[in-house]
Design a protein around this motif. Structure first.
Motif, PDB file in Angstrom:
ATOM      1  N   GLY A  30       0.789  -1.222   0.000  1.00 63.43           N
ATOM      2  CA  GLY A  30       0.000   0.000   0.000  1.00 63.43           C
ATOM      3  C   GLY A  30       0.820   1.271   0.000  1.00 63.43           C
ATOM      4  O   GLY A  30       0.359   2.301   0.490  1.00 63.43           O
ATOM      5  N   VAL A  31       2.038   1.210  -0.539  1.00 65.35           N
ATOM      6  CA  VAL A  31       2.858   2.416  -0.669  1.00 65.35           C
ATOM      7  C   VAL A  31       3.158   2.631  -2.152  1.00 65.35           C
ATOM      8  O   VAL A  31       3.030   1.716  -2.960  1.00 65.35           O
ATOM      9  CB  VAL A  31       4.181   2.335   0.138  1.00 65.35           C
ATOM     10  CG1 VAL A  31       3.905   2.153   1.612  1.00 65.35           C
ATOM     11  CG2 VAL A  31       5.082   1.232  -0.366  1.00 65.35           C
ATOM     12  N   THR A  32       3.563   3.834  -2.480  1.00 68.40           N
ATOM     13  CA  THR A  32       3.867   4.123  -3.871  1.00 68.40           C
ATOM     14  C   THR A  32       5.194   3.477  -4.268  1.00 68.40           C
ATOM     15  O   THR A  32       6.071   3.239  -3.415  1.00 68.40           O
ATOM     16  CB  THR A  32       3.973   5.639  -4.118  1.00 68.40           C
ATOM     17  OG1 THR A  32       5.077   6.162  -3.359  1.00 68.40           O
ATOM     18  CG2 THR A  32       2.682   6.357  -3.747  1.00 68.40           C
ATOM     19  N   ALA A  33       5.329   3.201  -5.547  1.00 74.17           N
ATOM     20  CA  ALA A  33       6.584   2.635  -6.055  1.00 74.17           C
ATOM     21  C   ALA A  33       7.736   3.604  -5.797  1.00 74.17           C
ATOM     22  O   ALA A  33       8.851   3.174  -5.470  1.00 74.17           O
ATOM     23  CB  ALA A  33       6.460   2.327  -7.545  1.00 74.17           C
ATOM     24  N   SER A  34       7.473   4.911  -5.884  1.00 73.36           N
ATOM     25  CA  SER A  34       8.547   5.883  -5.639  1.00 73.36           C
ATOM     26  C   SER A  34       9.038   5.813  -4.194  1.00 73.36           C
ATOM     27  O   SER A  34      10.237   5.977  -3.933  1.00 73.36           O
ATOM     28  CB  SER A  34       8.099   7.301  -5.988  1.00 73.36           C
ATOM     29  OG  SER A  34       7.032   7.714  -5.175  1.00 73.36           O
ATOM     30  N   THR A  35       8.139   5.541  -3.252  1.00 74.97           N
ATOM     31  CA  THR A  35       8.552   5.368  -1.856  1.00 74.97           C
ATOM     32  C   THR A  35       9.445   4.146  -1.716  1.00 74.97           C
ATOM     33  O   THR A  35      10.474   4.181  -1.035  1.00 74.97           O
ATOM     34  CB  THR A  35       7.321   5.229  -0.933  1.00 74.97           C
ATOM     35  OG1 THR A  35       6.561   6.433  -1.004  1.00 74.97           O
ATOM     36  CG2 THR A  35       7.721   4.968   0.502  1.00 74.97           C
ATOM     37  N   ALA A  36       9.077   3.069  -2.386  1.00 73.05           N
ATOM     38  CA  ALA A  36       9.877   1.839  -2.322  1.00 73.05           C
ATOM     39  C   ALA A  36      11.255   2.054  -2.930  1.00 73.05           C
ATOM     40  O   ALA A  36      12.266   1.671  -2.337  1.00 73.05           O
ATOM     41  CB  ALA A  36       9.153   0.711  -3.045  1.00 73.05           C
ATOM     42  N   TYR A  37      11.293   2.665  -4.092  1.00 75.88           N
ATOM     43  CA  TYR A  37      12.588   2.900  -4.740  1.00 75.88           C
ATOM     44  C   TYR A  37      13.425   3.894  -3.948  1.00 75.88           C
ATOM     45  O   TYR A  37      14.654   3.770  -3.901  1.00 75.88           O
ATOM     46  CB  TYR A  37      12.399   3.348  -6.183  1.00 75.88           C
ATOM     47  CG  TYR A  37      11.981   2.209  -7.078  1.00 75.88           C
ATOM     48  CD1 TYR A  37      12.862   1.166  -7.371  1.00 75.88           C
ATOM     49  CD2 TYR A  37      10.699   2.144  -7.612  1.00 75.88           C
ATOM     50  CE1 TYR A  37      12.475   0.107  -8.179  1.00 75.88           C
ATOM     51  CE2 TYR A  37      10.302   1.091  -8.419  1.00 75.88           C
ATOM     52  CZ  TYR A  37      11.205   0.076  -8.700  1.00 75.88           C
ATOM     53  OH  TYR A  37      10.823  -0.975  -9.489  1.00 75.88           O
TER      54      TYR A  37
END
Length: 80
Positions: A30-37
């Motif tokens: 439930g987080v954005t891909a940009s947060t993960a990267y």
């Protein structure tokens, strides 16, 4: 190895074990891909415990399970 590097290494290990990519982890957490990267980016030093918790929830593990590894046990004290 620093705390941030240990966190990144642990998530990479968990993703390999589950055969998922970091953007898939973001989706199930439930987080954005940009947060993960951003979390995986070695040039960024800060890591949010809230993000770590969301990723752990997505992986179906507790924070205790996440941090219970020899790499975290071997980290040196941050205060000198």
């Amino acid at each position: 190895m620093g705390v941030k590097d240990a966190v990144v290494k642990r998530f990479q290990q968990l993703c390999r074990e589950r055969n998922i990519k970091i953007n898939e982890l973001a989706n199930i957490s439930g987080v954005t891909a940009s947060t993960a990267y951003s979390l995986m980016d070695s040039s960024r030093r800060d890591v949010s415990i809230v993000t770590i918790k969301k990723f752990c929830d997505g992986l179906g593990i507790s924070l205790g399970e996440f941090f219970s590894t020899p790499e975290f046990d071997a980290l040196e004290q941050e205060i000198q």
